[in-house]
Structures are given as C-alpha cells and as structure tokens.
Design a protein around this motif. Structure first.
Motif, PDB file in Angstrom:
ATOM      1  N   ALA A  54       0.822  -1.202   0.000  1.00 15.98           N
ATOM      2  CA  ALA A  54       0.000   0.000   0.000  1.00 15.98           C
ATOM      3  C   ALA A  54       0.855   1.251   0.000  1.00 15.98           C
ATOM      4  O   ALA A  54       0.447   2.297  -0.531  1.00 15.98           O
ATOM      5  CB  ALA A  54      -0.941  -0.009   1.207  1.00 15.98           C
ATOM      6  N   ASN A  55       2.045   1.118   0.552  1.00 18.02           N
ATOM      7  CA  ASN A  55       2.918   2.297   0.628  1.00 18.02           C
ATOM      8  C   ASN A  55       3.303   2.817  -0.746  1.00 18.02           C
ATOM      9  O   ASN A  55       3.515   4.001  -0.946  1.00 18.02           O
ATOM     10  CB  ASN A  55       4.186   1.953   1.404  1.00 18.02           C
ATOM     11  CG  ASN A  55       4.043   2.323   2.864  1.00 18.02           C
ATOM     12  OD1 ASN A  55       3.163   3.117   3.229  1.00 18.02           O
ATOM     13  ND2 ASN A  55       4.873   1.736   3.713  1.00 18.02           N
ATOM     14  N   ASP A 126       0.161   5.341   6.314  1.00 13.14           N
ATOM     15  CA  ASP A 126      -0.174   4.031   6.895  1.00 13.14           C
ATOM     16  C   ASP A 126      -0.985   3.173   5.924  1.00 13.14           C
ATOM     17  O   ASP A 126      -1.493   2.121   6.315  1.00 13.14           O
ATOM     18  CB  ASP A 126      -0.971   4.168   8.196  1.00 13.14           C
ATOM     19  CG  ASP A 126      -0.232   4.984   9.239  1.00 13.14           C
ATOM     20  OD1 ASP A 126       1.022   5.061   9.130  1.00 13.14           O
ATOM     21  OD2 ASP A 126      -0.878   5.524  10.122  1.00 13.14           O
ATOM     22  N   GLY A 127      -1.129   3.639   4.680  1.00 13.41           N
ATOM     23  CA  GLY A 127      -1.864   2.833   3.697  1.00 13.41           C
ATOM     24  C   GLY A 127      -3.376   2.918   3.855  1.00 13.41           C
ATOM     25  O   GLY A 127      -4.101   2.134   3.234  1.00 13.41           O
ATOM     26  N   LEU A 128      -3.815   3.845   4.622  1.00 14.72           N
ATOM     27  CA  LEU A 128      -5.264   3.978   4.831  1.00 14.72           C
ATOM     28  C   LEU A 128      -5.909   4.665   3.620  1.00 14.72           C
ATOM     29  O   LEU A 128      -5.292   5.530   2.975  1.00 14.72           O
ATOM     30  CB  LEU A 128      -5.506   4.816   6.086  1.00 14.72           C
ATOM     31  CG  LEU A 128      -6.845   4.662   6.782  1.00 14.72           C
ATOM     32  CD1 LEU A 128      -7.060   3.219   7.248  1.00 14.72           C
ATOM     33  CD2 LEU A 128      -6.941   5.607   7.977  1.00 14.72           C
TER      34      LEU A 128
END
Lengths: 137, 752
Positions: A54-55, A126-128
């Motif tokens: 996700a980063n 945080d990949g949110l």
C-alpha cells in the motif's frame, strides 16, 4: 401565391419557449454530467497491489465500487472508519475487504451497512484509504 | 678379639603411597568389571560408579609393586641428578657421621674472639717467633720451653703444648743420659788401655830370674813353670780387659738405643700432630727437635727403623676400615603373624646389609652374616597396610662403612702399617715443616676466598671452600675467627640441600620444587638445571599416566585406569591432577545414582529450557525434587511448579486444538495454538502441531501473519486490511478481531 406565405411562419412565442427549454435542458445536463466526469477519469484501485504494498500507492487517488460492510470506529476528530467490500473481487477469488476513512468533511453522508457507493479514495499515510468523494451509483 | 663394626649411615626410604594414592588404590581394588560401553558419557558414569563401589581387579601387592616401580624410577632419576650435582661432595661430607657432627658443631660455634683465645694465639705466636730460624739462641729456646705449659692452659690447645713440653724434656733427659754414658765409656777406654798394658806386661818372661836353670833338664821344667806363672799373671788382666770391653760395648748400645728412642718419640709426636692438623704445633715441635738433636739428622730414619721393627703378624690379619658405596634397594613384606621374623632380604648380596625387618617393626639393626659384630644405623619405611599385621618395609641403602676384624694383633698390624706408610710418605722433618707451612697458607687463602664468595652470595662455592679449609685447618686461627653468622649461612645451605635430597627420595615433587627454589634464593651459584629438568620430566610422566587413565575411563577399561593411576601416584603422589581425577570419578559415580542423576538432569533441562523433557519424565523428577535435601531444593521445587503450570497450559491448548480440528475447523484450531504459542514459543510439540495446522488453513494463516507483519511495521492501514481479510476468511477469529480493534485504536486513538 398567397398560400405559400401562410405555411412558413411559427409563432414567435413558441420559438422563444423552445429556446428557453433548450437552454434549461442544456444547463441541467451540463450540471449533472460534471460529477460523473470526475469519477470517470479516476483510475480504479487494484486490490492486489494495495494488499501487496500500500505504501507504493501513497498519495494516489483511486475510485472504488464498494459496499459498506461494517463500521469500525468513529472519531470526533478524524471521522468515521468503515470496512467495505469491493464489488470487483480479486482475480484469485479472495475476498477484498478494505478499510476506508470517511473524513469529517463528508460528515453529511449517511452511511449504512449494505449501501452501495462509488468512492473516490486517496491512499494516505499508513496505507489507509481516505474517502474524498462518495456517491451512490 | 675379632669382630666387625658396620655402620650404615645413609639409607634412602621408599615412602609408602600417599593418602590420595591409597584412596585411589583402595577404590580401584574393589571396582566392578566394566560393562560394555554404550556411549562415552555413559561409560564414564559407569566407570565412576564402579570406581566408587569397588571391585578387586588386582592384588594389593601388585599395586604396591607398580607404585613402587614408578616411585623408584622417578626417585632414582632425581637422586642421580642430585648426587651428580656439585653439592654432593659437600653434602656427603656434611652427612658423614664422623666428620659431619664436628663440622656442624663448628658451624654453630661462635668465633674464637674471647680474651683467652686471643692470649692463646699470642702465646703460640710468641713461641713460634722465639723458635724461628733467626732467633735460635739458647735463651730463646728456654723461653719458648717455659711458655709451652702456659700455652697449654687454654682449652683450645688440648694440652698439646704440654705434650710437646714433656717430649722436649724427655729428649733432653735422654741426651744427658747419653752424655753420661759417653763420658763413662771414655773412662772405661782409659781403664782398658791400662789393662791391656798390664796384660802385655804380665805376659812377658822374666829372664833375669835368680832361679834360672843352668842344665838341660831344669830348662824344661823352668819353662813349664814360667808358663804356669804367666797364665796366672795374665788371667786377671784378661778378665778385667774383657769386663771393661763388655761395659763399653753395652754403653755404646745403650747410647745408640737412647738416641734412637728419643728421636723416634719426637718424630712420632710430630707426625701425630701433623695428622691431627695441628700445623702450628708441628712447626713448634719441629723447631724444638732441631734444637735438641743438632746432629743435622732431619730424616725420619729413626721412625722408619722403629716401624720396621714392629713387624707384622700375618696370622692375625688386618683391621679394616670398610667403606662401601652400594646402592641397594631392599623391600620385604612380612606376612601377618610373622612379627620378629627376618623378612628383609637384600636384593644385592654384594653389599652387607644389617637391616632386619620384621612385622611392623623394622629397626635396621641386627646381626650380619659375617663373623663380626655389626650395628646398623638407618631408616627404613615400615607401613602397616592390612589388618593381619603384615608390613611392608623398603629401603634403598646408600653407603656403608665400618671397622672389620678388630683385635689387639690386628690393631698392632694396623699401627705398623700406618707407621710404615707415614715413613714412606714423609722422608724428613723438613718436608713436614714445609707442608705445615703450606697448609697454613692454603687455609688462610681459602678463608679469604670463602669470605669473598659469601659477599657475592655464592653460597654453594663458599660452603665448598669452608669444608675445604675446615678439613685442612680446623684449628688454625683464620678458621677459628670466622663468625657465627658467616658459618650459619653455610649451615642453612646444608640443611636446604638435605631437604632437597630427602624430598627427592620421598618423591614429593612439590617439596622438591620448593627446596630447589629455596636454595636458588639463598645461593646464586646453585645450578638447578638438571634437577629442575628431572622434576619437570617426572611431573610430566605422572600427568601422562593420568591422561592415559582418563582415556581408559572413557573406554570403560577400569583395569587400565587402576594401573595408570597407581603409576601416576607412584611417580608424583601429590600430583593435583590425581585429586581432580578422583573428584571427577566421584562426581560421575554420584551422577550414576538415579535420584542424583534425576536432579542433575532436571537442572540441566531447566537451564536448557527443555521443559518438555522434564514434563515427559515428570514423575521421576517430581520424586527427585520432593526428596531433595540439598540447599537448592527450594529453588528446584519452584522451578518444577513453573514447569507443571506451563506444560499444563500447553497440553490443554494442544488437546483443544485437536478437538477443534476434528470438526475441520483448522483455522480455529490453529488460532487456539497460536495464542498459546505466542506465550510459549519454545515448546517443540506445540510448535510442530501449529506447523501442521498451518498447512490445513493456509489462507487464513497467511492473511493473519501478513496483518501481523504490517502491524509490526506500523503500516496500520495495510494491517487493518489484512486483518479484515483474515476475519472475512474466518469470521470467528478472535485474533483477527483483536487485531482489528488494536489497529483501529492506533489509527484513531479517540475512537469510541
């Protein structure tokens, strides 16, 4: 000679009415088609890449076609956190359920379990996935 | 009287094995035969157990012989190196019972600096000065003669001056007697001449006699009468002349005999003083001799003639001073009940051995095999080593000496031989005088050398010098004036050397090393190269035997263990490795005890965190810990309780997982184990089962582990996604639910 002159003329008021109607329709159409255009141009999120890293997607904006699964949390400062099931399941058949943060700015959205939304989300720290725009299809 | 006096003054003792070696032997003697070795540690344990329990493998005598062999081998090498060293000359003298005691007395005596000693030396010097060649007047001789009794007042003179005085007096009397006899002979010679004249006159005819015959017949008768008359006249004259002649000859013989006797007595005295090392008195007596017998005869012919006249009784034999160097190892074991029996037989018959061993008593005195009486002095080891009263005695005799065939006749023969030898050695009194002066000079030089070596801390060389000067000139002033402190340094050195020798004989390497170090500290010039090398070699040999014993122990070969340890102890009884080895063996034997072994294993497994192993033998360990009375018993009980609680939890978790998996709920089973595993990750059984279940629910496990991984990397969005995914795979997952709640709280700390 006198019969040709009688068939050519429309009442002016009708012409004006038609013009007004045409202008109103165009305005409405233009107004309605503007939101669709923003989602239409946004790339769809690839869940596999998201799960994998996700980063690497951080800062990007994607659209998702999601169904509200459950509410995970509600923060008075940050907004609401939901888990959503993507309509486009992963290629390997695995369930794709993602957390999305609905910020305070979209506080007017009424979100319930089972609702279907098209969302424009941005991958933040945080990949949110932070929802920037959501509408029902 | 015929006999033999034997004195054994040096005896080397074979010490019995030390306590440690005895323990080792006793343990080894009763050791069990080894079982077939399984693995190294097991074999070692068994060996240790057998070692402790004991089982007769060899007879006690075998062990003693082996130990003695080792000890003798090392001792002889060491003794050889000690005896070959430079100190041997000195220490042999010091340990000689005849000279050693006197020498030790001298070393302990203070310097002769008393007023009396000073006056004595002054008087001796005065006498020598008065008799010196430049001062030989009648007055000086008389003055010296008068001083002799005064010099003899002092103890250190031992009345020798009085003896010289008496000898001079006797010689002077003899001269007076000779003079009288000579004068008498002169008078007798005159009488003899008169008697001879008278005889001549008496034998003449008297032609003018009035009764002379005139005819032929009367002439014959007359001649016969004259003959008778002449005989009558000459017979008395003849008798007188004969008597005078006999008297003169008798006197001549007496004169010659007196002169010879006087000279012999004086020469014998001078020789005796020379032998006594009274060199100053030799010079004094010699100068008196020259004054008394001024005939220029300085030869010892009188002494030689007298010696020749003594003759030699061949049938009486000769008294012998016997000295034998015969290293002789003797050893005997007296059986129980044989007390008093002679059980000590010399191994070498060429050396008479007077030691008698019997039972536990071995005094070393007894009757020798020869025809004379003997007395033995020596030390012998006597070790009572069994209950039946048996004893072992060992001795390594060094040298023997004594006097053999003592009788009046043989002693006379000895005196005759001695006199002849002295007369052959010394031909004149001048020779003796010169030798005495040379010895005095030599001793004075030796004393200077001794003092210099002392100042250099070279005690070994200094002590050798001291022995030399003392043996040559014990009574000379330069020797007598040595201080007590100076002499005691040599005494200390002698004591250390004796300690070195006795240490070498006993096989006590530590004491020997210490003795060498002490001597090195005292004497800079002590060469310990060979001794130290031998010490190192001996120690190394002992250690090598112990190493062999260890190897044998690892193979379960108790016989070799016993042999090697006995040898090691025989060579170096105080070898610290022996104690280590004995300790190791004891430890192994203790470990072989089930209860002790269980405790040891418990401690070991606990330290290794091998709780499963403890749990598998929980009954055994529980009993061992419960009966443990050692200081660590409490700690062990606590540990055991912890192990029990832990294993109970693990086992419960495993059982639950097994039940759940029976319902094909592998994710649920895995999750149950996972929670226990996170608490006890080191349990192998738990780990194994968890691994097995992982393969049964791979997607769930994968998703959960991914979530966990992202959570640990603080990528909470991704972690939450993975937790949601794992939960979607197994909605009942508590771990996933907990993970979600945990991450949400991290993302939104103020979430409600």
């Amino acid at each position: 000679m006198s019969r040709q002159k009688k068939s050519q003329g429309l009442p002016p008021w009708l012409i004006i009415l038609l013009v007004v109607l045409a202008a109103a329709g165009g305005f409405y159409g233009l107004h309605q088609n503007g939101g669709d255009a923003s989602l239409r141009t946004t790339e769809e999120l690839d869940p596999a890449i998201y799960y994998e890293n996700a980063n690497s997607l951080r800062g990007n904006t994607y659209k998702i076609d999601a169904e509200i699964d459950s509410a995970l949390g509600n923060s008075p400062t940050k907004g609401r956190l939901f888990s959503v099931n993507l309509r486009n399941a992963a290629k390997n058949g695995a369930p794709v359920i993602l957390p999305v943060l609905v910020p305070m700015e979209l506080g007017n959205l009424t979100i319930q379990k089972g609702q279907h939304y098209l969302m424009k989300v941005k991958v933040v720290e945080d990949g949110l996935l932070k929802v920037e725009e959501a509408r029902k299809p | 009287m015929s006999g033999r006096i034997t004195c054994r003054f040096r005896s080397i003792q074979l010490s019995s094995p030390t306590t440690l070696a005895t323990l080792v032997l006793c343990a080894a003697l009763h050791a069990q035969s080894p079982a077939a070795p399984q693995d190294n540690s097991q074999t070692m344990r068994e060996t240790g157990q057998q070692y402790k329990k004991g089982n007769a493998l060899m007879s006690a005598s075998d062990n003693r012989i082996m130990g003695r062999e080792g000890m003798e081998a090392s001792n002889l090498a060491l003794q050889k190196s000690i005896l070959n060293s430079k100190i041997n000359t000195f220490i042999a003298f010091f340990n000689n019972p005849l000279a050693g005691t006197q020498f030790e007395q001298f070393l302990n005596a203070p310097a002769a600096t008393s007023e009396a000693a000073k006056i004595y030396r002054e008087r001796i010097d005065k006498i020598m000065d008065l008799l010196s060649s430049g001062n030989t007047t009648k007055e000086n001789q008389d003055a010296a003669f008068v001083l002799l009794p005064k010099a003899s007042e002092f103890e250190s003179d031992a009345n020798i001056c009085t003896t010289i005085h008496d000898a001079v007096y006797a010689a002077a009397n003899s001269r007076v007697e000779i003079r009288k006899l000579t004068e008498l002979n002169e008078a007798l010679e005159k009488q003899r001449k008169v008697a001879e004249f008278n005889l001549i006159q008496a034998t003449r005819d008297r032609p003018l006699d009035a009764n002379a015959p005139v005819d032929k017949n009367n002439v014959t008768n007359n001649n016969a009468n004259q003959l008778l008359e002449r005989q009558a006249r000459t017979d008395p004259a003849k008798r007188e002349l004969s008597s005078i002649g006999q008297t003169i000859e008798h006197n001549k013989v007496q004169i010659a005999s007196s002169a010879l006797q006087a000279k012999f007595q004086f020469q014998a005295l001078i020789l005796q003083l020379f032998v006594q090392r009274r060199y100053q008195h030799v010079i004094i007596a010699n100068r008196f001799y020259r004054a008394l017998f001024d005939d220029g005869d300085q030869s010892l012919q009188s002494f030689q003639l007298m010696a020749d006249k003594l003759g030699y009784n061949k049938s009486a034999g000769q008294a012998k001073i016997m000295a034998q160097a015969a290293p002789n190892a003797t050893g005997a074991t007296a059986a129980g009940g044989a007390r008093g029996a002679n059980a000590n037989a010399p191994a070498n018959n060429s050396a008479p051995n007077a030691a008698t061993g019997g039972g536990a008593s071995n005094s070393g005195s007894g009757v020798p095999a020869g025809g004379g009486n003997g007395a033995g002095v020596g030390t012998s080891a006597s070790t009572s080593d069994d209950d039946s009263g048996g004893a072992t005695a060992g001795s390594l005799s060094g040298m023997q000496f004594g006097v053999e065939n003592v009788s009046v006749e043989s002693l006379m023969n000895a005196v005759s031989s001695g006199m002849k030898m002295a007369s052959r050695t010394f031909k004149s009194l001048s020779q003796l005088d010169g030798l005495a002066n040379e010895v005095i000079r030599d001793v004075n030089e030796g004393v200077k050398s001794y003092e210099f070596l002392l100042s250099q801390n070279e005690i070994e060389g200094a002590t050798a010098q001291l022995v030399s000067v003392w043996s040559k000139g014990q009574y000379l002033p330069s020797v007598q004036l040595l201080t007590q402190d100076q002499k005691r340094r040599s005494l200390k050195f002698a004591q250390l050397v004796n300690k070195l020798i006795s240490s070498g004989q006993s096989g006590n390497m530590d004491a020997l090393t210490e003795a060498v170090a002490e001597i090195k500290k005292v004497a800079n010039d002590f060469d310990d190269t060979e001794i130290s090398a031998n010490i190192r070699a001996t120690k190394m040999a002992s250690s090598m035997h112990i190493a062999q014993a260890r190897i044998a122990a690892s193979k379960g070969d108790l016989q070799t263990v016993q042999t090697e340890i006995t040898r090691a102890a025989g060579i170096w009884p105080n070898n610290p490795e022996l104690q280590t080895f004995s300790g190791d063996m004891s430890k192994l034997s203790e470990q072989a005890d089930p209860r002790v072994r269980a405790l040891s294993d418990f401690d070991q497994f606990y330290d290794q965190k091998n709780f499963r192993q403890i749990f598998d033998g929980i009954d055994k360990y529980a009993v061992a810990v419960a009966t443990d009375t050692s200081a660590s018993a409490g700690a062990r009980r606590d540990k055991l309780e912890k192990v029990k609680a832990r294993m109970q939890e693990i086992e419960t978790s495993i059982m639950r997982a097994q039940e759940i998996s029976k319902r094909d709920d592998y994710a649920g089973a895995w999750e149950g184990l996972e929670m226990t595993f996170q608490k006890y990750p080191d349990d192998m059984k738990l780990s194994q089962m968890r691994a097995d279940l992982t393969t049964q629910a791979p997607d769930f496990v994968h998703d959960f582990r991914q979530a966990k991984s992202f959570e640990e990397r603080k990528e909470f969005g991704s972690a939450l996604a993975w937790y949601l995914r794992s939960q979607s795979r197994y909605p009942l997952s508590d771990l996933s639910k907990q993970g979600i709640q945990r991450v949400v709280k991290l993302i939104m700390p103020d979430a409600n």
